[in-house]
Design an enzyme around this catalytic site. Structure first.
Site, mmCIF file in Angstrom:
data_model
loop_
_atom_site.group_PDB
_atom_site.id
_atom_site.type_symbol
_atom_site.label_atom_id
_atom_site.label_comp_id
_atom_site.label_asym_id
_atom_site.label_seq_id
_atom_site.Cartn_x
_atom_site.Cartn_y
_atom_site.Cartn_z
ATOM 1 N N ARG A 254 4.969 6.602 14.149
ATOM 2 C CA ARG A 254 5.129 7.137 12.552
ATOM 3 C C ARG A 254 4.734 8.313 12.707
ATOM 4 O O ARG A 254 3.806 8.654 13.391
ATOM 5 C CB ARG A 254 4.411 6.030 11.681
ATOM 6 C CG ARG A 254 4.613 6.479 10.483
ATOM 7 C CD ARG A 254 3.869 5.520 9.460
ATOM 8 N NE ARG A 254 2.642 6.365 9.033
ATOM 9 C CZ ARG A 254 1.432 5.749 8.379
ATOM 10 N NH1 ARG A 254 1.274 4.409 8.018
ATOM 11 N NH2 ARG A 254 0.362 6.492 8.194
ATOM 12 N N HIS B 118 0.818 -1.181 -0.028
ATOM 13 C CA HIS B 118 -0.022 -0.109 0.126
ATOM 14 C C HIS B 118 0.823 1.230 -0.050
ATOM 15 O O HIS B 118 1.937 1.165 0.437
ATOM 16 C CB HIS B 118 -0.974 0.038 1.247
ATOM 17 C CG HIS B 118 -0.222 0.210 2.569
ATOM 18 N ND1 HIS B 118 0.453 -0.725 3.135
ATOM 19 C CD2 HIS B 118 0.094 1.325 3.512
ATOM 20 C CE1 HIS B 118 1.141 -0.385 4.119
ATOM 21 N NE2 HIS B 118 0.879 0.882 4.524
ATOM 22 N N HIS C 160 4.645 0.026 0.444
ATOM 23 C CA HIS C 160 5.108 -0.911 1.233
ATOM 24 C C HIS C 160 4.441 -1.989 1.979
ATOM 25 O O HIS C 160 3.320 -1.874 1.832
ATOM 26 C CB HIS C 160 6.024 0.217 2.449
ATOM 27 C CG HIS C 160 5.078 0.956 3.213
ATOM 28 N ND1 HIS C 160 4.552 1.927 2.657
ATOM 29 C CD2 HIS C 160 4.542 0.896 4.278
ATOM 30 C CE1 HIS C 160 3.515 2.492 3.355
ATOM 31 N NE2 HIS C 160 3.693 1.786 4.574
ATOM 32 N N ASP D 150 0.393 4.998 2.055
ATOM 33 C CA ASP D 150 -0.270 5.439 3.232
ATOM 34 C C ASP D 150 -1.336 6.378 2.876
ATOM 35 O O ASP D 150 -1.317 7.308 2.128
ATOM 36 C CB ASP D 150 0.594 5.891 4.232
ATOM 37 C CG ASP D 150 1.613 5.163 4.756
ATOM 38 O OD1 ASP D 150 1.099 3.850 4.957
ATOM 39 O OD2 ASP D 150 2.765 5.527 5.016
HETATM 40 C C1 SIN Z 1 2.884 1.130 8.025
HETATM 41 O O1 SIN Z 1 3.080 2.475 8.505
HETATM 42 O O2 SIN Z 1 2.400 0.830 7.134
HETATM 43 C C2 SIN Z 1 3.600 0.143 8.744
HETATM 44 C C3 SIN Z 1 4.895 -0.169 8.173
HETATM 45 C C4 SIN Z 1 5.787 -0.970 9.316
HETATM 46 O O3 SIN Z 1 5.267 -1.502 10.502
HETATM 47 O O4 SIN Z 1 6.844 -1.640 8.880
#
Ligand code: SIN
Length: 269
Positions: free
Chosen positions: A260, A98, A245, A100
């Protein structure tokens, strides 16, 4: 100390050494990091020591911070999203390819994930190059995709995910071009993802389902990707406009935890 940029793969990802992100960046340091992000789509830093405020300040050098429409945040800091999994978890964030919050009308330009606690083994994150995903499609497929738009629906992912008590809540939903042009590099990137993209507007439902299934598989091509092995106090900073990612949940029941911050973006064109 001069920064050293070490590429992880030919297509995507670089580790940056020789910078302490807890202190304000000099203009030249900011420029080096910015340019490394544009060149490599995701950049990584090791052995950082940041509190929530310092993580926010690092993100704010790149733009205004975004507040997630559904996920929990650190008390008192709505811009600092909690990424946490342990033996009680029933899901983890980001466990499929995806970009974000692409369901926002102005999806985030980038995300900065700081991990403090990692399992002894596992919990890697995969990142894939969406310029390459576009460039490796055949010319007839590129012609078909060039003028298409798609629905990105937050409902598809968020309903009931973080709370069972979200009846009446409206999650973001937006239409974006299937191929977007990056506002800084001017390069074209594939911009559909399996979390949020539910429908290609100009096609019938069976056609849209088939084409999205093909594109979601195409995005997973191993040669487009790098795999980041976290250590405690590592940071990953990715560009949501050119990369996707996928967080791996192969470490259950162990704990993986961090925060994050996400930087606001603009309307994809
Ligand atoms: C995310 O922000 O999509 C999670 C990425 C992760 O936990 O590595």
């Amino acid at each position: 100390m001069t920064m050293k940029i070490q590429k992880l793969t030919p297509k995507i990802g670089a580790e940056i050494h020789g910078i302490d992100l807890s202190r304000p960046l000099e203009p030249a340091e900011f420029q080096t990091i910015h340019d490394a992000l544009m060149d490599n789509l995701v950049i990584f830093f090791r052995d950082q020591s940041l509190d929530h405020r310092q993580q926010m300040e690092f993100g704010q050098r790149f733009g205004e911070l975004h507040i997630h429409p559904a996920a929990p945040s650190v008390p008192g800091h709505p811009e600092v999203m909690i990424i946490h999994a342990d033996a009680n978890s029933t899901f983890v964030n980001g466990e499929s390819w995806h970009s974000d919050v692409s369901c926002d009308t102005e999806p985030p330009m980038g995300s900065i994930l700081y991990m403090r606690t990692l399992p002894d083994i596992g919990g890697d994150t995969l990142f894939a190059n969406m310029y390459t995903a576009w460039e490796t499609l055949s010319p007839p497929m590129q012609t078909l995709l060039a003028d298409l738009t798609a629905v990105h629906d937050g409902e598809n992912l968020y309903r009931g995910r973080y709370t069972s008590n979200d009846s009446g809540r409206i999650y973001p939903k937006a239409t974006h071009p299937v191929i977007r042009t990056h506002p800084v590099t001017g390069r074209k990137a594939l911009f559909v993802n399996s979390f949020f993209t539910t429908r290609i507007n100009e096609l019938s439902k069976p056609e849209s389902d088939a084409l999205l299934a093909f594109l979601f598989r195409h995005i997973e091509t191993p040669e487009f990707a790098c795999r980041f092995k976290w250590q405690a106090n590592s940071i990953a900073f990715w560009d949501n406009r050119s990369a996707q990612h996928h967080a791996l949940w192969d470490y259950y029941p162990h704990t993986r935890s961090g925060t994050r911050v996400t930087i606001k973006g603009d309307v994809p064109v």
